[in-house]
Scaffold this motif. Structure first.
Motif, PDB file in Angstrom:
ATOM      1  N   ALA A 189       0.829  -1.205   0.000  1.00 27.93           N
ATOM      2  CA  ALA A 189       0.000   0.000   0.000  1.00 27.93           C
ATOM      3  C   ALA A 189       0.865   1.256   0.000  1.00 27.93           C
ATOM      4  N   GLU A 190       2.005   1.196   0.690  1.00 30.96           N
ATOM      5  CA  GLU A 190       2.853   2.381   0.809  1.00 30.96           C
ATOM      6  C   GLU A 190       3.733   2.597  -0.421  1.00 30.96           C
ATOM      7  N   ASN A 191       4.260   1.495  -0.982  1.00 32.36           N
ATOM      8  CA  ASN A 191       5.152   1.626  -2.146  1.00 32.36           C
ATOM      9  C   ASN A 191       5.068   0.361  -2.994  1.00 32.36           C
ATOM     10  N   PRO A 192       4.034   0.249  -3.828  1.00 36.20           N
ATOM     11  CA  PRO A 192       3.828  -0.969  -4.610  1.00 36.20           C
ATOM     12  C   PRO A 192       4.951  -1.273  -5.591  1.00 36.20           C
ATOM     13  N   GLU A 193       5.630  -0.246  -6.103  1.00 38.31           N
ATOM     14  CA  GLU A 193       6.687  -0.474  -7.087  1.00 38.31           C
ATOM     15  C   GLU A 193       7.868  -1.226  -6.475  1.00 38.31           C
ATOM     16  N   ILE A 194       8.226  -0.851  -5.252  1.00 40.04           N
ATOM     17  CA  ILE A 194       9.332  -1.536  -4.574  1.00 40.04           C
ATOM     18  C   ILE A 194       8.969  -2.990  -4.305  1.00 40.04           C
ATOM     19  N   VAL A 195       7.710  -3.223  -3.925  1.00 39.85           N
ATOM     20  CA  VAL A 195       7.247  -4.589  -3.652  1.00 39.85           C
ATOM     21  C   VAL A 195       7.330  -5.427  -4.925  1.00 39.85           C
ATOM     22  N   LYS A 196       6.927  -4.846  -6.043  1.00 41.14           N
ATOM     23  CA  LYS A 196       6.968  -5.571  -7.316  1.00 41.14           C
ATOM     24  C   LYS A 196       8.397  -5.935  -7.703  1.00 41.14           C
ATOM     25  N   THR A 197       9.307  -4.988  -7.525  1.00 44.19           N
ATOM     26  CA  THR A 197      10.699  -5.247  -7.905  1.00 44.19           C
ATOM     27  C   THR A 197      11.375  -6.247  -6.960  1.00 44.19           C
ATOM     28  N   SER A 198      10.747  -6.510  -5.814  1.00 50.13           N
ATOM     29  CA  SER A 198      11.300  -7.478  -4.857  1.00 50.13           C
ATOM     30  C   SER A 198      10.938  -8.911  -5.221  1.00 50.13           C
ATOM     31  N   GLY A 199      10.156  -9.075  -6.278  1.00 50.97           N
ATOM     32  CA  GLY A 199       9.783 -10.407  -6.725  1.00 50.97           C
ATOM     33  C   GLY A 199       8.582 -10.988  -6.007  1.00 50.97           C
ATOM     34  N   ILE A 200       7.872 -10.163  -5.252  1.00 54.89           N
ATOM     35  CA  ILE A 200       6.684 -10.627  -4.517  1.00 54.89           C
ATOM     36  C   ILE A 200       5.484 -10.650  -5.454  1.00 54.89           C
ATOM     37  N   ASN A 201       4.672 -11.671  -5.325  1.00 53.28           N
ATOM     38  CA  ASN A 201       3.473 -11.819  -6.153  1.00 53.28           C
ATOM     39  C   ASN A 201       2.388 -10.863  -5.653  1.00 53.28           C
ATOM     40  N   VAL A 202       2.342  -9.677  -6.243  1.00 53.27           N
ATOM     41  CA  VAL A 202       1.401  -8.645  -5.817  1.00 53.27           C
ATOM     42  C   VAL A 202      -0.040  -9.066  -6.089  1.00 53.27           C
ATOM     43  N   ARG A 203      -0.233  -9.738  -7.211  1.00 51.47           N
ATOM     44  CA  ARG A 203      -1.586 -10.167  -7.571  1.00 51.47           C
ATOM     45  C   ARG A 203      -2.158 -11.112  -6.519  1.00 51.47           C
ATOM     46  N   ARG A 204      -1.358 -12.035  -6.036  1.00 47.74           N
ATOM     47  CA  ARG A 204      -1.819 -12.972  -5.007  1.00 47.74           C
ATOM     48  C   ARG A 204      -2.181 -12.226  -3.720  1.00 47.74           C
ATOM     49  N   THR A 205      -1.388 -11.225  -3.377  1.00 44.81           N
ATOM     50  CA  THR A 205      -1.673 -10.425  -2.183  1.00 44.81           C
ATOM     51  C   THR A 205      -2.980  -9.675  -2.339  1.00 44.81           C
ATOM     52  N   HIS A 206      -3.229  -9.136  -3.540  1.00 45.07           N
ATOM     53  CA  HIS A 206      -4.504  -8.470  -3.827  1.00 45.07           C
ATOM     54  C   HIS A 206      -5.670  -9.408  -3.544  1.00 45.07           C
ATOM     55  N   VAL A 207      -5.573 -10.610  -4.064  1.00 43.57           N
ATOM     56  CA  VAL A 207      -6.658 -11.586  -3.913  1.00 43.57           C
ATOM     57  C   VAL A 207      -6.881 -11.923  -2.447  1.00 43.57           C
ATOM     58  N   LEU A 208      -5.799 -12.157  -1.716  1.00 42.53           N
ATOM     59  CA  LEU A 208      -5.924 -12.544  -0.311  1.00 42.53           C
ATOM     60  C   LEU A 208      -6.557 -11.435   0.525  1.00 42.53           C
ATOM     61  N   VAL A 209      -6.156 -10.181   0.282  1.00 44.02           N
ATOM     62  CA  VAL A 209      -6.721  -9.066   1.040  1.00 44.02           C
ATOM     63  C   VAL A 209      -8.207  -8.912   0.738  1.00 44.02           C
ATOM     64  N   LEU A 210      -8.572  -9.014  -0.531  1.00 42.38           N
ATOM     65  CA  LEU A 210      -9.978  -8.869  -0.885  1.00 42.38           C
ATOM     66  C   LEU A 210     -10.824 -10.000  -0.296  1.00 42.38           C
ATOM     67  N   LEU A 211     -10.305 -11.227  -0.322  1.00 38.25           N
ATOM     68  CA  LEU A 211     -11.054 -12.361   0.233  1.00 38.25           C
ATOM     69  C   LEU A 211     -11.157 -12.254   1.748  1.00 38.25           C
ATOM     70  N   LEU A 212     -10.101 -11.790   2.400  1.00 35.04           N
ATOM     71  CA  LEU A 212     -10.165 -11.574   3.850  1.00 35.04           C
ATOM     72  C   LEU A 212     -11.222 -10.537   4.186  1.00 35.04           C
ATOM     73  N   SER A 213     -11.276  -9.472   3.406  1.00 32.65           N
ATOM     74  CA  SER A 213     -12.256  -8.411   3.633  1.00 32.65           C
ATOM     75  C   SER A 213     -13.681  -8.935   3.418  1.00 32.65           C
ATOM     76  N   ALA A 214     -13.873  -9.716   2.357  1.00 33.30           N
ATOM     77  CA  ALA A 214     -15.190 -10.296   2.087  1.00 33.30           C
ATOM     78  C   ALA A 214     -15.603 -11.239   3.212  1.00 33.30           C
ATOM     79  N   LEU A 215     -14.646 -12.037   3.694  1.00 33.55           N
ATOM     80  CA  LEU A 215     -14.921 -12.968   4.795  1.00 33.55           C
ATOM     81  C   LEU A 215     -15.404 -12.216   6.030  1.00 33.55           C
ATOM     82  N   LEU A 216     -14.753 -11.102   6.356  1.00 33.60           N
ATOM     83  CA  LEU A 216     -15.137 -10.329   7.537  1.00 33.60           C
ATOM     84  C   LEU A 216     -16.543  -9.761   7.399  1.00 33.60           C
TER      85      LEU A 216
END
Length: 304
Positions: A189-216
């Motif tokens: 949320a603070e710096n998505p570009e740095i996260v992307k360049t770190s090799g982290i799967n941003v798309r998977r994180t998007h999905v998990l956050v949205l599903l957690l929010s829906a679950l709540l």
């Protein structure tokens, strides 16, 4: 019993009722805050998971009470705490990959219009499936019974909901503060570009956050229905309240969602008693005051 004791008991019961209402709006608002704050998705359709959770909860509870022996006692709680969240995650997964995914790169105005259209569509679907009649499922509340407070009785189920929500809040704090995935979410949320360049799967994180929010939100609906009746249109009532909590508490802040929910819950509960015609107005006045004094909210800005 003296008048002072009676007054204290009445105020204590109102406090418990305000904590119950705060618990429900917290579960809805914190998910909306995460989706908007961490994913930059202005998702009004988030509150529809509350409505879906309410109806699914009512259906599963009604089925659970027909189970034999002790299962009819335990079943309704399994339906609320496990059954509905699992179904909501399944529904949320379908929505994520078919509807929400194209919205991430759109401007907020288009996100607002698109997700509000989804809200109206889902309200129509719920009306088509369950009709316009009230749907009741009070088994969990009946099973837990009541407790005596002075000369009054109070439903134990309300205390149960407050306890469950408190555990959820503790779990969320642990997730975002102590786990790698939680810290990645905040960093994204603070710096998505740095996260992307770190090799982290941003798309998977998007999905998990949205599903957690829906679950709540779905859990909020399931916890809500045993103490009231389900009807189409409930989701729309929580859109404005949820945004009020976010504005007061601060976007993307767990502490802000907790404090905002508590403040709104207290104002609404006591307002309905002393100023019923202005209870919602009082919430808006506080929201406007916070915007003027501290536009980012009480706990403004994303927590690092």
């Amino acid at each position: 019993m003296s008048n002072i004791e009676t007054l204290l008991i009445d105020q204590g019961i109102r406090l418990l009722n305000s904590l119950y209402y705060s618990s429900i709006i917290f579960l809805v608002s914190v998910g909306l805050s995460f989706v908007y704050g961490y994913l930059n998705l202005l998702n009004l359709a988030h509150v529809s998971f509350l409505g879906i959770g309410i109806f699914l909860g009512a259906e599963l509870i009604q089925q659970a009470v027909q189970l034999p022996s002790v299962l009819s006692t335990v079943g309704p709680f399994i339906a609320i705490l496990i059954g509905v969240p699992v179904l909501i995650v399944g529904i949320g997964t379908v929505f994520e990959f078919t509807i929400f995914k194209p919205l991430y790169d759109m401007e907020e105005t288009f996100q607002l219009l698109a997700t509000f259209g989804i809200v109206l569509m889902l309200e129509g679907v719920m009306n088509l499936i369950w009709g316009g009649e009230l749907l009741s499922a009070t088994a969990p509340s009946n099973i837990l019974g009541t407790v005596g407070i002075g000369t009054s009785t109070f439903p134990v189920y309300v205390i149960f909901v407050i306890g469950v929500t408190s555990l959820v809040a503790i779990g969320l704090y642990y997730f975002f503060e102590r786990t790698r995935l939680g810290r990645i979410t905040i960093a994204m949320a603070e710096n998505p570009e740095i996260v992307k360049t770190s090799g982290i799967n941003v798309r998977r994180t998007h999905v998990l956050v949205l599903l957690l929010s829906a679950l709540l939100a779905g859990l909020a609906g399931a916890l809500w229905v045993p103490n009231a009746s389900a009807s189409v249109g409930i989701s729309l009532d929580y859109i404005i309240i949820s945004f009020a909590v976010i504005v007061i508490g601060g976007l993307g802040s767990l502490k802000g969602a907790i404090v905002g929910s508590l403040v709104v819950g207290v104002i609404r509960t006591w307002g309905l008693v002393f100023l019923p015609a202005f209870s919602l107005v009082l919430v808006f006045l506080l929201m406007a005051t916070v915007v003027v004094v501290k536009p980012t909210g009480i706990y403004g800005g994303l927590e690092s």
